[in-house]
Design an enzyme around this catalytic site. Structure first.
Site, mmCIF file in Angstrom:
data_model
loop_
_atom_site.group_PDB
_atom_site.id
_atom_site.type_symbol
_atom_site.label_atom_id
_atom_site.label_comp_id
_atom_site.label_asym_id
_atom_site.label_seq_id
_atom_site.Cartn_x
_atom_site.Cartn_y
_atom_site.Cartn_z
ATOM 1 C CG ASP A 248 -0.233 -0.140 2.544
ATOM 2 O OD1 ASP A 248 1.011 -0.013 2.573
ATOM 3 O OD2 ASP A 248 -0.908 -0.383 3.563
ATOM 4 N N GLY A 249 2.174 1.099 -0.016
ATOM 5 C CA GLY A 249 3.044 2.271 -0.059
ATOM 6 C C GLY A 249 3.201 2.987 1.264
ATOM 7 N NE ARG B 187 16.346 5.415 3.975
ATOM 8 C CZ ARG B 187 15.843 4.221 3.660
ATOM 9 N NH1 ARG B 187 15.713 3.292 4.586
ATOM 10 N NH2 ARG B 187 15.450 3.956 2.432
ATOM 11 N NE ARG C 92 17.422 0.754 -2.274
ATOM 12 C CZ ARG C 92 16.681 0.623 -1.175
ATOM 13 N NH1 ARG C 92 16.719 -0.497 -0.486
ATOM 14 N NH2 ARG C 92 15.901 1.595 -0.762
ATOM 15 C CG ASP D 10 16.367 -5.641 -1.828
ATOM 16 O OD1 ASP D 10 16.679 -6.835 -1.722
ATOM 17 O OD2 ASP D 10 15.417 -5.133 -1.204
ATOM 18 C CG ASN D 11 17.283 -4.523 2.450
ATOM 19 O OD1 ASN D 11 16.626 -3.700 1.822
ATOM 20 N ND2 ASN D 11 16.722 -5.529 3.087
ATOM 21 C CG ASP E 38 16.097 -0.470 3.235
ATOM 22 O OD1 ASP E 38 15.692 0.690 3.439
ATOM 23 O OD2 ASP E 38 15.962 -1.049 2.159
#
Length: 490
Positions: free
Chosen positions: A124-125, A175, A182, A251-252, A261
Site C-alpha cells: 500500500d506504499g 531518511r 544499492r 537490495d538492502n 533499511d
C-alpha cells in the site's frame, strides 16, 4: 528571510535517464504531525533546530509541492534470501532530492511511507508507526556508536489507518543518506542486459561518491574495491558491537557500506552467535554469526553484475580482499574494546576463548565489555560474577590481565589501569537500543505518548557516557524482552 534561503538543494539522480526511476507525486497522510525532529542533524544542513515552522512539515511530508524537490521512485532488483527478484524498486519511499551539509557533502532526502509507487507490487506504499520509530531510533543510535549508517532527520505520525496483521497508524520517516544506490541497482541493469545504463550508473557513482577512482588505471575496479573495503568495515563494526541486521538482501546493501533499511534488526542481549532476529528467517540465513559470510555472498552477486565492466580475474582479486579486511578491522576493534594497544601473538586465541566463554555462560554481550571497562573502579569479582562458570571466567580474566601487563611491560608508554579503562569506556557502550526498550517506546507511542521516544533518542546520542540518572536503561532485559524476534512487516 526564507526558511530555505541557506539550504543548498540538488536533484542529481533525477538528471539520469527515465529508465532509472519513475516520477511520483507523494500521497500525504491525514493529519500529519511531528513525532520527533532531529534538530542537531538539521542544523548541519542550515535547517532550524526546532520544527516550529509549519512549512517544514508540509514540505517534508510531501503535502506541499516544493520547487527544489523532484520526487521519484528508484528502480532496482535484488537477491532476497538468496533468490533473485527482478520486481523491486522504491515501493513506499520517494527520493525527494538532495541537501548539502556544512562540510560540503550531499545527502539524499528520502521520504519513507509516501504512498503508492509503480513498484509497490501488492503493498500500500505506507509505513507504520512501529517500524518507523524503530528505524529512527536505531539509525541515530548507530551513528552515535560511530557505525556507518543512514540518518533520520525526523518522523511524523498520522490518522491514516494502515492494515498489517492489525490496524496501525501510518507514519513517515525522513531518511538522509549519502546515497540510496544499492547493490540491486546494478543487478537490475545487468540482468535486463542494459549494459549502457549499467556503465552510466557506475560512472555516476564514481563521479558523485568516489572521484579518486578516476585516477586509477581501471576506475570501475577501483570503485568495486572501495565497495568491498567499506562493506567489510561495516560488517566488522556490526559484529564488534553485537548488531544483527536481520534482512541482508542485496537490495538492502548500500554501495557506500552504510547500514541501510532498518527492519527486523536486533542488538545481542546474551551472547548468542546464532541469534536470529527476523521471524521470517526460518533457515537462519541472516543470523548474527552468518553476517560476514552473507556480505561476501552479496559482494559476489554485485561482482557478477559488474562483470561487463570489470575483468573476471580482477573481480576475484578484489573479492579476495574482503576477508583479510574484515579480519583486520574486527581485530582492531576487539583490541580497542579490550584496551589493548598493540597486536601480539596469541590475541586471536584470547578473543576466541572469550567468545566461547560468553556463549557457554549466556553472558550479556554489552554488559560484559562495559564491566571489563570498569576494572579501575571495581573489583575483578564484578566481571567474574557475570558468568555461571566462575572458575572458567577467573581463568580467562587472569589470562587477559597477564596480556595487559605484558603489553605495558613491553611498550615504552605503559598506561595506568585508569587510562586504559577510560579508553575502553569510550568504545564500549553502556547503552544500546535493546529491542525491549524500543518496544516499550512503541507501546507508549501507540497510545499517543511519545515521551519515551524522546527519552531514548536523547539517551542514545551519548551511549558511552555514564548518564547516571538513566541507569535503569542499562539494566539487563526482562525475560520477556530477551531474544525478541521482529516482523518484517512495516
Amino acid at each position: 528571510m526564507s526558511l530555505w534561503s541557506s539550504v543548498k538543494f540538488a536533484q542529481r539522480y533525477a538528471q539520469l535517464p527515465k529508465v532509472f526511476y519513475r516520477l511520483v507525486t507523494p500521497q500525504p497522510l491525514d493529519n500529519n504531525r511531528w513525532v520527533i525532529w532531529n534538530g542537531e542533524l538539521a542544523q548541519g544542513f542550515a535547517l532550524p533546530k526546532h520544527a516550529d515552522d509549519p512549512q517544514l512539515l508540509s514540505v517534508f511530508s510531501g503535502a506541499e509541492p516544493f520547487s527544489a524537490f523532484k520526487p521519484l521512485a528508484m528502480k532496482y532488483a535484488g537477491h532476497q534470501f538468496g533468490v533473485y527478484n527482478p520486481d523491486l524498486g522504491d515501493g513506499r519511499g520517494l527520493l525527494l532530492g538532495e541537501m548539502q551539509n556544512q562540510q560540503g557533502q550531499w545527502f539524499d532526502i528520502h521520504l519513507k511511507g509516501a504512498g503508492l509507487t509503480p513498484f509497490s507490487r501488492m503493498g500500500d506504499g505506507r509505513a507504520v508507526l512501529r517500524s518507523t520509530l524503530r528505524e529512527y531510533l536505531c539509525s541515530e543510535a548507530m551513528a552515535a556508536l560511530g557505525i556507518e549508517t543512514t540518518r533520520a532527520l525526523g518522523m511524523m505520525v498520522s490518522d491514516t489507518p494502515v492494515y498489517r496483521e492489525q490496524v496501525e497508524q501510518g507514519a513517515c520517516l525522513i531518511r538522509l543518506a549519502q546515497t540510496h544506490i544499492r547493490f540491486g541497482h546494478f543487478e537490475h541493469f545487468f540482468y535486463t542486459e542494459q549494459y549502457d545504463e549499467l556503465r552510466l550508473l557506475a560512472d555516476n557513482v564514481i563521479e558523485w561518491y568516489m572521484p579518486e577512482c578516476t585516477a586509477h588505471d581501471k576506475p570501475y575496479l577501483a570503485m568495486f574495491e572501495q565497495v568491498v573495503a567499506r562493506t567489510a568495515t561495516m560488517i566488522a563494526q556490526w559484529q564488534a558491537v553485537g548488531f544483527a541486521h536481520g534482512v541482508m538482501n542485496t537490495d538492502n546493501m548500500s554501495i557506500l557500506g552504510q547500514t541501510f533499511d532498518y527492519g527486523p534488526f536486533g542488538f545481542l542481549d546474551d551472547y548468542e552467535p546464532g541469534y536470529i532476529c527476523n521471524h521470517s528467517d526460518y533457515q537462519g540465513r541472516y543470523a548474527f554469526d552468518q553476517q560476514p559470510r552473507v556480505a561476501l555472498w552479496n559482494l559476489s552477486a554485485l561482482a557478477h553484475a559488474l562483470s561487463p565492466l570489470i575483468e573476471r580475474d580482477d573481480l576475484e582479486l578484489a573479492l579476495a580482499q574482503y576477508e583479510p579486511t574484515l579480519g583486520k578491522v574486527f581485530s582492531q576493534l576487539m583490541r580497542q574494546k579490550l584496551g589493548l594497544l598493540s597486536q601480539q601473538e596469541g590475541d586471536s586465541e584470547l578473543f576466541n576463548a572469550m567468545f566461547a566463554l560468553l556463549a557457554e555462560n549466556h553472558t550479556d554481550y554489552t554488559r560484559f565489555f562495559r564491566t571489563l571497562s570498569q576494572l579501575d573502579r571495581e573489583d575483578e569479582q564484578t566481571v567474574i560474577d557475570l558468568f555461571i562458570d566462575r572458575d572458567a571466567a577467573h581463568g580467562w580474566l587472569s589470562r587477559y590481565l597477564e596480556r595487559v601487563a605484558m603489553e605495558q611491560t613491553a611498550s615504552g608508554e605503559a598506561k595506568s589501569a585508569q587510562q586504559r579503562c577510560e579508553q575502553m569506556r569510550a568504545v564500549n557502550p553502556k547503552y544500546i537500543l535493546r529491542n525491549y526498550l524500543a518496544q516499550q517506546a512503541i507501546d507508549k507511542a501507540q497510545q499517543g505518548d511519545f515521551s519515551e521516544v524522546h527519552t531514548l533518542a536523547k539517551l542514545l546520542k551519548n551511549p558511552y557516557d555514564e548518564q547516571a540518572e538513566m541507569e535503569a536503561y542499562a539494566h539487563l532485559p526482562p525475560e520477556w524482552g530477551k531474544k525478541m524476534v521482529i516482523s518484517c512487516s512495516s
